[in-house]
Design an enzyme around this catalytic site. Structure first.
Site, PDB file in Angstrom:
ATOM      1  N   GLU A  81      30.742  17.817  28.759  1.00  0.00           N
ATOM      2  CA  GLU A  81      31.318  17.363  27.587  1.00  0.00           C
ATOM      3  C   GLU A  81      31.651  15.882  28.014  1.00  0.00           C
ATOM      4  OE1 GLU A  81      33.837  21.675  26.571  1.00  0.00           O
ATOM      5  OE2 GLU A  81      34.756  20.092  27.969  1.00  0.00           O
ATOM      6  N   PHE A  90      48.642  26.924  32.531  1.00  0.00           N
ATOM      7  CA  PHE A  90      48.426  28.119  31.707  1.00  0.00           C
ATOM      8  C   PHE A  90      49.065  29.372  32.560  1.00  0.00           C
ATOM      9  CE2 PHE A  90      45.010  25.142  30.354  1.00  0.00           C
ATOM     10  CZ  PHE A  90      45.278  25.386  28.991  1.00  0.00           C
ATOM     11  N   GLY A  91      48.665  29.436  33.990  1.00  0.00           N
ATOM     12  CA  GLY A  91      49.246  30.764  34.528  1.00  0.00           C
ATOM     13  C   GLY A  91      50.683  30.703  34.604  1.00  0.00           C
ATOM     14  N   VAL A 119      57.146  20.262  45.062  1.00  0.00           N
ATOM     15  CA  VAL A 119      57.266  21.192  46.330  1.00  0.00           C
ATOM     16  C   VAL A 119      56.569  20.411  47.736  1.00  0.00           C
ATOM     17  CG1 VAL A 119      56.508  23.487  47.036  1.00  0.00           C
ATOM     18  CG2 VAL A 119      57.031  23.205  44.596  1.00  0.00           C
ATOM     19  N   GLY A 142      54.480  25.485  39.165  1.00  0.00           N
ATOM     20  CA  GLY A 142      53.440  25.267  38.303  1.00  0.00           C
ATOM     21  C   GLY A 142      53.564  25.652  36.661  1.00  0.00           C
ATOM     22  N   ASP A 196      43.661  29.054  39.595  1.00  0.00           N
ATOM     23  CA  ASP A 196      42.928  28.279  40.556  1.00  0.00           C
ATOM     24  C   ASP A 196      43.269  28.140  41.978  1.00  0.00           C
ATOM     25  OD1 ASP A 196      41.349  27.721  38.216  1.00  0.00           O
ATOM     26  OD2 ASP A 196      41.926  25.639  38.191  1.00  0.00           O
ATOM     27  N   ALA A 204      41.362  28.804  32.078  1.00  0.00           N
ATOM     28  CA  ALA A 204      42.415  29.074  31.406  1.00  0.00           C
ATOM     29  C   ALA A 204      42.655  30.642  31.270  1.00  0.00           C
ATOM     30  CB  ALA A 204      42.712  28.356  30.214  1.00  0.00           C
TER      31      ALA A 204
END
Length: 428
Positions: A177, A21-22, A86, A18, A308, A324
């Site tokens: 938004e 962000f992480g 994956v 992945g 997440d 995030a």
């Protein structure tokens, strides 16, 4: 030469799945560690998800909020980037299984994010797409812009009104938004561009099942956000649960709302990490892996889940939010833990999330910000929101172009990315 090869073979193999962000934060934090890194992602780009709605509503182009992963990591010599999908994980052999073959690991960091949750109604997805990827955003942009084009051509008043009705399901930051941006597009940007329709008759309806929008924020800011949306012409309906979605309508209780564009922003579910790790791994109701306080998976040494896809609680028992900053903090924490292991040092204290606050923009010049110690609304909040989002864009060039586009939009009410590319002109 052999000693160099032996040294490389003895280094820890860390695989990160992945490039969000992480995952990127974990890779960056391991840049000086004596490890060999492999980052696997099915897409070749890192995406700044908080601004996806601006691509969907034609304020920004996809390239302004995405950056190739290889470009981001080109100076980090201890990482290989693998563009692949994956398909599973063999925790016994310590291998990540991909379509191109297995990738061995000593440590595995799973940062695969989440997808849309339809609460048992997955058949709604085609009628009510969500917003998690660039593909989602460009498809929604196509659907929204085509709605106006089809309304311009329609001879039937009821059909025209249905085409100009936009329902956004979910009153969290994404829903708020999106609703505000669609309203601005209809009521400001497009007003003078069509000849047969008045785009100001467009209805934007924000539907929230709970008692208020932006439930994670204080009630005062939630109320100000709702007032801001209503000033833009958005109809906010709280305590209203959606019972059905079709290509032509949204059902709320006994009422049917005829519309041709539905945006789903009501919930998320974890990526299939749980199924990859096996039946013995505990999951929560959203499919997130219940991890240890150090973000490792119980019973699977060297396997960590962050962002997440992880279910982890704060000190008071509340779950760490799927935002995030939380993913980045978790990525940094796991990287530090692995670095300490490589150096033979003791384990760090358990992961502790530092809440950096919540932000949401309502429309041009209006937002709400909750930093705990500081609460803002209106123009000051919007300026703060913009500064934070520009600052965290990875590419410096993108910071400049996004800032210029925002300034242009603020001055002119324009949106610079209103393109329906050839081959995409389908009925909404």
């Amino acid at each position: 030469m052999s000693s160099v090869a032996e040294k490389k073979q003895s280094r820890r193999r860390v695989v990160v799945v992945g490039g969000g962000f992480g995952g990127l934060k974990a890779v960056a934090a391991l840049r000086k560690a004596e490890v060999d890194l492999t980052l696997v992602d099915r897409r070749n780009h890192h995406l700044f998800q908080p601004l996806l709605y601006q691509v969907a509503t034609a304020a920004l182009s996809p390239a302004q909020i995405a950056q190739p992963i290889r470009a981001i990591l080109k100076r980090q010599r201890n990482v290989d980037v693998v563009l692949d999908e994956v398909t599973g994980i063999d925790t016994t052999a310590r291998q990540v299984l991909t379509r191109s073959g297995p990738i061995a690991y000593d440590d595995l960091i799973l940062a695969t994010g989440a997808s849309h949750a339809y609460f048992g109604h997955d058949h709604w997805q085609e009628a009510a797409p969500g917003l998690k990827s660039l593909d989602d955003a460009t498809a929604l942009r196509r659907r929204i812009l085509n709605a106006f084009e089809q309304a311009e051509l329609s001879e039937d008043a009821a059909e025209r009104q249905a085409l100009l009705t936009f329902c956004v399901v979910g009153g969290g930051p994404t829903g708020v938004e999106m609703a505000g941006a669609i309203a601005e597009l209809a009521h400001r940007t497009l007003v003078h561009e069509f000849r047969r329709i008045d785009t100001r008759i467009a209805r934007v309806i924000l539907i929230e099942a709970g008692p208020r929008i932006l439930a994670a924020m204080p009630a005062s800011l939630s109320a100000k956000a709702q007032q801001g949306l209503e000033r833009l012409g958005v109809t906010v309906r709280v305590n209203t649960a959606v019972t059905d979605c079709t290509q032509t309508s949204v059902q709320v209780g006994a009422e049917r709302i005829d519309c041709r564009t539905i945006v789903w922003a009501a919930g998320v579910r974890a990526s299939p990490v749980g199924s990859w790790l096996g039946a013995n791994v505990a999951l929560d109701r959203a499919g997130r892996v219940k991890v240890n306080p150090d973000l490792s998976v119980p019973g699977l040494p060297g396997v960590y889940v962050i962002g997440d896809a992880a279910a982890v609680n704060m000190a008071g028992g509340k779950p760490v939010p799927g935002v995030a900053p939380a993913a980045k903090q978790q990525g940094r924490y796991v990287a530090g833990l692995i670095s300490r292991q490589v150096r033979g040092q003791s384990a760090p204290p358990p992961f502790a999330y530092v809440d950096q606050g919540n932000l949401a923009t309502v429309g041009r010049g209006e937002a709400v910000v909750d930093l705990g110690w500081l609460k803002l609304s209106g123009l000051p909040a919007w300026l703060f929101w913009g500064l934070i989002h520009v600052f965290f864009l990875i590419d410096f060039r993108n910071r400049i172009t996004v800032s210029l586009d925002w300034i242009w939009s603020f001055v002119t009410d324009g949106r610079s990315a209103r393109l329906i590319t050839e081959g995409e002109r389908k009925q909404p």
